[in-house]
Design a protein around this motif. Structure first.
Motif, PDB file in Angstrom:
ATOM      1  N   TYR A 152      -7.672  -3.611  -4.778  1.00 50.36           N
ATOM      2  CA  TYR A 152      -8.289  -4.241  -3.615  1.00 50.36           C
ATOM      3  C   TYR A 152      -9.744  -3.783  -3.469  1.00 50.36           C
ATOM      4  O   TYR A 152     -10.102  -2.687  -3.888  1.00 50.36           O
ATOM      5  N   TRP A 171      -9.153  -5.705   3.225  1.00 52.91           N
ATOM      6  CA  TRP A 171      -9.038  -5.342   1.815  1.00 52.91           C
ATOM      7  C   TRP A 171      -8.464  -6.533   1.068  1.00 52.91           C
ATOM      8  O   TRP A 171      -7.306  -6.900   1.243  1.00 52.91           O
ATOM      9  N   ASN A 204      -7.880   2.562  -4.167  1.00 48.04           N
ATOM     10  CA  ASN A 204      -7.718   1.164  -3.739  1.00 48.04           C
ATOM     11  C   ASN A 204      -6.708   0.400  -4.593  1.00 48.04           C
ATOM     12  O   ASN A 204      -6.837  -0.810  -4.803  1.00 48.04           O
ATOM     13  N   TRP A 253       0.859  -1.171   0.000  1.00 48.27           N
ATOM     14  CA  TRP A 253       0.000   0.000   0.000  1.00 48.27           C
ATOM     15  C   TRP A 253       0.904   1.231   0.000  1.00 48.27           C
ATOM     16  O   TRP A 253       2.075   1.158   0.347  1.00 48.27           O
ATOM     17  N   PRO A 272     -12.975  -3.802  -0.376  1.00 51.71           N
ATOM     18  CA  PRO A 272     -13.254  -4.079   1.037  1.00 51.71           C
ATOM     19  C   PRO A 272     -14.200  -5.253   1.206  1.00 51.71           C
ATOM     20  O   PRO A 272     -15.182  -5.396   0.471  1.00 51.71           O
TER      21      PRO A 272
END
Length: 359
Positions: A86, A99, A78, A63, A88
Motif C-alpha cells: 500500500y 492507504w 506498508n 493489515w 499513502p
C-alpha cells in the motif's frame, strides 16, 4: 439498558428503550470530534454523543492487526499479511490519508503452478491469540465485534480487480483454487480467535462488497458458484460459537439479500438507501423480520454536503422506516464519515437520534 444490551436487543429484534446508534469514521474525523467536544479518550466521545458503540477489536486480518498479535514471517513496510502493498494517498486538501494498493501479490502469477511455487498463504499460527480474552474484558458494557472474513475483497486485492473479475469467467479453476486457500485461512484463523475469546465476542463479520452504485458487481450465478459455499461455511462457524453475523456489503445489492438471509446473516450493513432497490420501507417490509439493519445515514451527499437540518430530516426518515417497529435497526453512517464532513452535521446526527429514538 447499557449499550451492549441495546445493540444485542436490536439484533435479536427485542424490545428497546431507544433505537441504538453506532459510529463509523476515519481517524481524522474521530480526532476532530474529540477536539470539538473537549474529550481525550474515544470512550468519552461515545458517551458524550450518546453512541452505543460496537467495539471493533480486529478491524481486519488484512493489515497486521493489533489484536491478535502478528508473530509470523517479517513483513516489509506498508505490506499486509497477503503480501499486498500500500501507498499513502492524501485527499481533501490534506485533511485525510488513505492507504491505496500499489502492488497486487498475485498479479503476475496466472496459473496454479506459479502460485504454488512462488506464494505462501497466511496461516493461523502466525498469530498470538492469548490477549483476546483480556481485550474483550476491557469493554464490559459494550458489544464486542471481532473477526472479519471477506473472500472476494481479498481475492481482488491479491489479483487486482480487473484480473480477479476476469478469472471468475475465464480462469475458473485458478479462481477456485485461490479463493479456497483464502477461505481456509479465514476458517482456521477465526476458529482459533473464537476459541480464545471464551464466549466474549458478540459479533463477527462475514462480509464482502458485491454491489456497485447501480447493481451487482457479479451475477447471482457467479456468487452461487464461487462465494456462496464459503460464506455458508464461515457463517456456520460464527454461529456455532453463538456469535452474531454482521454482513457489510456496499451498493445496490437487493438481488442478493434473500441469498444472504438464507445463509444466516443477522445484521445487514450499510443500507445505501438512495441506490436502486434499496428503499428503506421496502427493505423493512420484506426483510425486517429476518435481519437487523445497520447504517443508513447517507455518507455521499447528506453528511458531507448537507446542512444539520438535512441530517436531522434524514435521521427521522430512517427511524420511521427501518426503525418503524421499534427494533431491528442500529442507526449509523452508511460508511466511515470523511474529514470533509462538517462537525455540526455529525453532532446533529447523534443529537437527533438520541432525542427522537426514545421508545
Amino acid at each position: 439498558m447499557n449499550p451492549k444490551e441495546r445493540i444485542l436487543s436490536a439484533i435479536n429484534k427485542q424490545g428497546l428503550d431507544k433505537i441504538p446508534c453506532d459510529y463509523w469514521g476515519t481517524q481524522e474525523v474521530t480526532d476532530m470530534l474529540k477536539k470539538h467536544l473537549g474529550v481525550e479518550a474515544e470512550l468519552d466521545l461515545w458517551k458524550r454523543l450518546g453512541i452505543d458503540k460496537i467495539i471493533n477489536l480486529t478491524p481486519t486480518p488484512l493489515w497486521v492487526p493489533v489484536s491478535p498479535h502478528y508473530v509470523g514471517p517479517s513483513l516489509s513496510a506498508n505490506e499486509d499479511i497477503w503480501r499486498v502493498k500500500y501507498a499513502p494517498k492524501v485527499y481533501a486538501d490534506g485533511k485525510g490519508v488513505y492507504w491505496e494498493i500499489c502492488f497486487n501479490a498475485l498479479a503476475g502469477l496466472d496459473t496454479i503452478e506459479e502460485v504454488e511455487a512462488n506464494f505462501v498463504f497466511p496461516k493461523a499460527d502466525w498469530f498470538d491469540f492469548s490477549t483476546i480474552e483480556e481485550e474483550c474484558n476491557r469493554y464490559p458494557n459494550y458489544a464486542i465485534e471481532c473477526g472479519y472474513a471477506s473472500p472476494l475483497f481479498v481475492y481482488c486485492n491479491l489479483r487486482g480487480m480487473e484480473r480477479a473479475l476476469m478469472d471468475l469467467v475465464v480462469n475458473k479453476e485458478y479462481a477456485h483454487f485461490v479463493i479456497n486457500k483464502i477461505c481456509d485461512f479465514f476458517y482456521s484463523f477465526h476458529e482459533k480467535l473464537f476459541e480464545s475469546a471464551k464466549g466474549l465476542i458478540d459479533i463477527a463479520e462475514v462480509t464482502d462488497d458485491f454491489g456497485t452504485q447501480t447493481s451487482l458487481l457479479i451475477s447471482p450465478e457467479i456468487f452461487d458458484q464461487f462465494f456462496k459455499p464459503h460464506h455458508e461455511r464461515l457463517i456456520k462457524l460464527v454461529k456455532d460459537f453463538g456469535i452474531k453475523v454482521f454482513h457489510h456489503d456496499d451498493g445496490a445489492i437487493r438481488l442478493l439479500i434473500p441469498k444472504l438471509i438464507e445463509l444466516g446473516i443477522d445484521v445487514l450493513n450499510p443500507i445505501q438507501w438512495k441506490l436502486p432497490g434499496m428503499a428503506p420501507s421496502e427493505l423493512k417490509e420484506n426483510f425486517g423480520k429476518a435481519v437487523c439493519f445497520h447504517g443508513g445515514v447517507d455518507n455521499q451527499e447528506t453528511l458531507p454536503f448537507g446542512k444539520p437540518e438535512d441530517v436531522e430530516r434524514e435521521v427521522l426518515y430512517l427511524l420511521e422506516t427501518l426503525g418503524s417497529d421499534g427494533t431491528g435497526y442500529i442507526l449509523a453512517p452508511c460508511h466511515n464519515i470523511q474529514p470533509i464532513t462538517p462537525v455540526e452535521n455529525i453532532v446533529a446526527l447523534y443529537e437527533t437520534v438520541n432525542y427522537y429514538a426514545i421508545l
